[in-house]
Motif scaffolding. Structure first.
Motif, PDB file in Angstrom:
ATOM      1  N   THR A  46       0.856  -1.120   0.068  1.00 27.37           N
ATOM      2  CA  THR A  46      -0.068  -0.081  -0.020  1.00 27.37           C
ATOM      3  C   THR A  46       0.815   1.193  -0.057  1.00 27.37           C
ATOM      4  N   LYS A  47       0.349   2.366  -0.487  1.00 30.16           N
ATOM      5  CA  LYS A  47       0.939   3.731  -0.372  1.00 30.16           C
ATOM      6  C   LYS A  47       0.383   4.392   0.801  1.00 30.16           C
ATOM      7  N   GLN A  48       1.469   4.793   1.770  1.00 31.54           N
ATOM      8  CA  GLN A  48       1.017   5.582   2.829  1.00 31.54           C
ATOM      9  C   GLN A  48       1.791   6.775   3.042  1.00 31.54           C
ATOM     10  N   VAL A  49       1.227   7.948   3.382  1.00 28.33           N
ATOM     11  CA  VAL A  49       1.963   9.190   3.666  1.00 28.33           C
ATOM     12  C   VAL A  49       2.277   9.064   5.077  1.00 28.33           C
ATOM     13  N   VAL A  50       3.408   9.058   5.431  1.00 30.61           N
ATOM     14  CA  VAL A  50       4.095   8.715   6.800  1.00 30.61           C
ATOM     15  C   VAL A  50       5.284   9.854   7.178  1.00 30.61           C
ATOM     16  N   LYS A  51       5.311   9.778   8.458  1.00 31.81           N
ATOM     17  CA  LYS A  51       6.763  10.554   8.916  1.00 31.81           C
ATOM     18  C   LYS A  51       7.752   9.556   9.007  1.00 31.81           C
ATOM     19  N   GLY A  52       9.123   9.918   9.071  1.00 31.01           N
ATOM     20  CA  GLY A  52      10.239   8.800   9.046  1.00 31.01           C
ATOM     21  C   GLY A  52      10.120   8.200  10.179  1.00 31.01           C
ATOM     22  N   ASN A  53       9.995   8.448  11.238  1.00 24.70           N
ATOM     23  CA  ASN A  53       9.702   7.673  12.655  1.00 24.70           C
ATOM     24  C   ASN A  53       8.439   6.775  12.572  1.00 24.70           C
ATOM     25  N   PHE A  54       7.526   7.174  12.052  1.00 26.45           N
ATOM     26  CA  PHE A  54       6.219   6.163  11.723  1.00 26.45           C
ATOM     27  C   PHE A  54       6.662   5.181  10.754  1.00 26.45           C
ATOM     28  N   ALA A  55       7.635   5.347   9.779  1.00 31.37           N
ATOM     29  CA  ALA A  55       8.143   4.552   8.594  1.00 31.37           C
ATOM     30  C   ALA A  55       9.125   3.347   9.569  1.00 31.37           C
ATOM     31  N   THR A  56       9.716   3.902  10.271  1.00 36.74           N
ATOM     32  CA  THR A  56      10.759   2.729  11.220  1.00 36.74           C
ATOM     33  C   THR A  56       9.674   2.004  12.054  1.00 36.74           C
ATOM     34  N   ALA A  57       8.736   2.449  12.513  1.00 37.95           N
ATOM     35  CA  ALA A  57       7.671   1.832  13.637  1.00 37.95           C
ATOM     36  C   ALA A  57       7.172   0.636  12.738  1.00 37.95           C
ATOM     37  N   VAL A  58       6.743   1.238  11.343  1.00 36.10           N
ATOM     38  CA  VAL A  58       5.988   0.151  10.488  1.00 36.10           C
ATOM     39  C   VAL A  58       6.972  -1.086  10.218  1.00 36.10           C
ATOM     40  N   MET A  61       6.222  14.289   6.404  1.00 37.84           N
ATOM     41  CA  MET A  61       5.316  13.224   5.773  1.00 37.84           C
ATOM     42  C   MET A  61       5.818  13.075   4.302  1.00 37.84           C
ATOM     43  N   GLU A  62       5.973  11.960   3.980  1.00 33.86           N
ATOM     44  CA  GLU A  62       6.089  11.506   2.665  1.00 33.86           C
ATOM     45  C   GLU A  62       5.534  10.375   2.047  1.00 33.86           C
ATOM     46  N   GLY A  63       5.390  10.130   0.980  1.00 31.55           N
ATOM     47  CA  GLY A  63       4.547   8.932   0.552  1.00 31.55           C
ATOM     48  C   GLY A  63       5.652   7.785   0.491  1.00 31.55           C
ATOM     49  N   VAL A  64       5.147   6.655   1.112  1.00 34.17           N
ATOM     50  CA  VAL A  64       6.056   5.516   1.331  1.00 34.17           C
ATOM     51  C   VAL A  64       5.300   4.366   0.818  1.00 34.17           C
ATOM     52  N   ASP A  65       5.918   3.385   0.189  1.00 33.49           N
ATOM     53  CA  ASP A  65       5.450   2.157  -0.369  1.00 33.49           C
ATOM     54  C   ASP A  65       5.768   1.088   0.933  1.00 33.49           C
ATOM     55  N   VAL A  66       4.521   0.456   1.264  1.00 30.83           N
ATOM     56  CA  VAL A  66       4.681  -0.291   2.652  1.00 30.83           C
ATOM     57  C   VAL A  66       4.213  -1.786   1.815  1.00 30.83           C
ATOM     58  N   PRO A  67       5.238  -2.628   2.226  1.00 30.90           N
ATOM     59  CA  PRO A  67       5.004  -3.901   1.356  1.00 30.90           C
ATOM     60  C   PRO A  67       3.882  -4.781   2.395  1.00 30.90           C
ATOM     61  N   LEU A  68       3.341  -5.840   1.558  1.00 29.87           N
ATOM     62  CA  LEU A  68       2.450  -6.657   2.520  1.00 29.87           C
ATOM     63  C   LEU A  68       3.202  -7.582   3.393  1.00 29.87           C
ATOM     64  N   GLN A  69       2.345  -7.912   4.573  1.00 28.29           N
ATOM     65  CA  GLN A  69       3.265  -8.694   5.543  1.00 28.29           C
ATOM     66  C   GLN A  69       3.625  -9.977   4.850  1.00 28.29           C
ATOM     67  N   ASN A  93      11.978   8.834   3.613  1.00 27.26           N
ATOM     68  CA  ASN A  93      11.336   7.997   4.402  1.00 27.26           C
ATOM     69  C   ASN A  93      11.028   6.578   3.985  1.00 27.26           C
ATOM     70  N   GLN A  94      11.092   6.628   2.563  1.00 29.30           N
ATOM     71  CA  GLN A  94      11.114   4.967   2.007  1.00 29.30           C
ATOM     72  C   GLN A  94      12.347   4.282   2.266  1.00 29.30           C
ATOM     73  N   ASN A  95      13.454   4.937   2.229  1.00 26.15           N
ATOM     74  CA  ASN A  95      14.770   4.366   2.603  1.00 26.15           C
ATOM     75  C   ASN A  95      14.937   4.019   4.260  1.00 26.15           C
TER      76      ASN A  95
END
Length: 395
Positions: free
Chosen positions: A3-15, A176-184, A140-142
């Protein structure tokens, strides 16, 4: 397909921590990394994550708990920044010496004094000799991707060393940046459950971090050294596998318009995008410049740096840190990597962006002017150049 999510960098590391199914998250909040444990606590409270969140009284305790949990066979993540990383410092060496694959997200922040909560790389750079692998995110994707890959690299039995993933304070942690979040299920296939070689077990007692007498201490450190060298190959393998599965390419050192460049800027972190934009602008003026980005600082990519140095008349290292009495720390690493080469470019060190000061395209223009002057003279007037100093302090 994620999914594409717009998240902060800290949120990306928690994801990322949720996706890799960490078992234990010891945490002590510090700006700008507080959002990481906050988000983890939300995941656990909502039943989205099956993990233990250990709220402790200091960063020293957080890393101590991480060491205990990892030694017992758990997959462990935490987050910190700046003075918090310094308070962890004693335990960082113990984690690497005990060969525990803990992964820590670090919101790269300046060190006191004076008190400053904004971005530079002084905190993680000061831990370069702690035996931890070091990765630096540009966006944030990185941050999300490198956290996932750090577990796979650290847990490889050829490595078994902890990793820290740096993301620039506020520039990434709170943006906030758009980040591709992979499926579990995609992450599950990429990163299987952690299988430690040895664990603490009351039914089969063993000793971790035992007393190392002079008769054996050097051999312990040599094996740690070998593990860091092994990580060079493992990183390439994991980056390649990640690209094949998720179509996002990572390299220890990535280059941009360097093939015919007279001047190449070497950067880390979020300023790397600014560097590429500045290169495009300077190229429009007919100036042959290029950019290169370090994603992996430990283990240091010697071969890639040597290859890069053959392409430029000036290799301009852009340091967002300072090693007092020497210059920028990355500059020192680059100079050391090239010391035995027959021919080298002019090496210049530029220090800027400390304590959160913006790194702008104008700064790269100023550095280009100094680099061009060095090419004309055939040498650099100054090894270390501070950029954008205010009025009365300019040399």
């Amino acid at each position: 397909m994620g999914t594409k999510q717009v998240v902060k960098g800290n949120f990306a590391t928690a994801v990322a921590a949720k996706l890799v199914k960490v078992d234990v998250v010891p945490a002590y909040p510090i700006t700008p990394s507080t959002l990481f444990p906050e988000q983890i606590s939300t995941y656990i409270a909502n039943g989205e994550m099956d993990a233990e969140l250990l709220l402790v009284e200091s960063e020293h305790s957080a890393m101590s708990a991480a060491i205990g949990a990892s030694a017992s066979g758990a997959r462990v993540a935490t987050a910190t920044a700046s003075q918090g990383l310094k308070l962890m410092s004693e335990m960082l060496f113990i984690a690497s010496g005990m060969r525990l694959p803990i992964v820590t997200a670090v919101g790269n922040r300046a060190l006191s004094a004076p008190i400053n909560i904004w971005c530079d790389h002084q905190d993680t750079i000061a831990e370069r000799d702690s035996g931890w692998l070091q990765f630096y995110a540009e966006n944030n994707q990185n941050a999300l991707d490198l956290m996932i890959m750090a577990f796979k690299i650290s847990e490889d039995h050829r490595v078994l060393l902890p990793s820290m993933v740096g993301l620039d304070a506020f520039v990434l942690t709170h943006t906030m940046e758009g980040v591709d979040v992979p499926l579990q299920e995609e992450v599950d296939k990429f990163l299987p459950p952690y299988k430690p070689v040895y664990t603490l077990d009351v039914k089969n007692p063993i000793t971790f971090g035992s007393f190392g007498t002079p008769a054996y201490y050097t051999e312990f450190k040599y094996q740690q050294w070998e593990a860091m060298k092994n990580a060079e190959e493992v990183i390439d393998e994991v980056f390649s596998e990640f690209y094949s599965k998720f179509s996002r390419k990572y390299e220890k050192l990535s280059e941009y318009r360097t093939d015919d460049a007279d001047i190449i800027f070497l950067t880390m972190g979020s300023m790397s995008g600014t560097a590429r934009a500045a290169v495009d602008k300077l190229r429009e003026k007919g100036i042959k410049v290029g950019a290169a980005k370090l994603t992996v600082f430990r283990p240091f990519p010697f071969d890639e740096i040597k290859a890069l140095s053959k392409k430029a008349k000036v290799l301009a290292v852009v340091d967002r840190n300072i090693s007092f009495g020497f210059g920028g720390a990355v500059f020192g690493e680059v100079a050391g990597a090239l010391i035995n080469e027959k021919e080298n470019p002019i090496l210049m060190d530029f220090i800027l962006g400390l304590g959160g000061r913006d790194v702008t395209q104008d700064a790269f223009s100023a550095m280009t002017d100094k680099a061009e002057a060095s090419i004309k003279k055939g040498k650099a007037d100054k090894m270390v150049n501070w950029i954008n100093l205010k009025g009365e302090l300019r040399g």
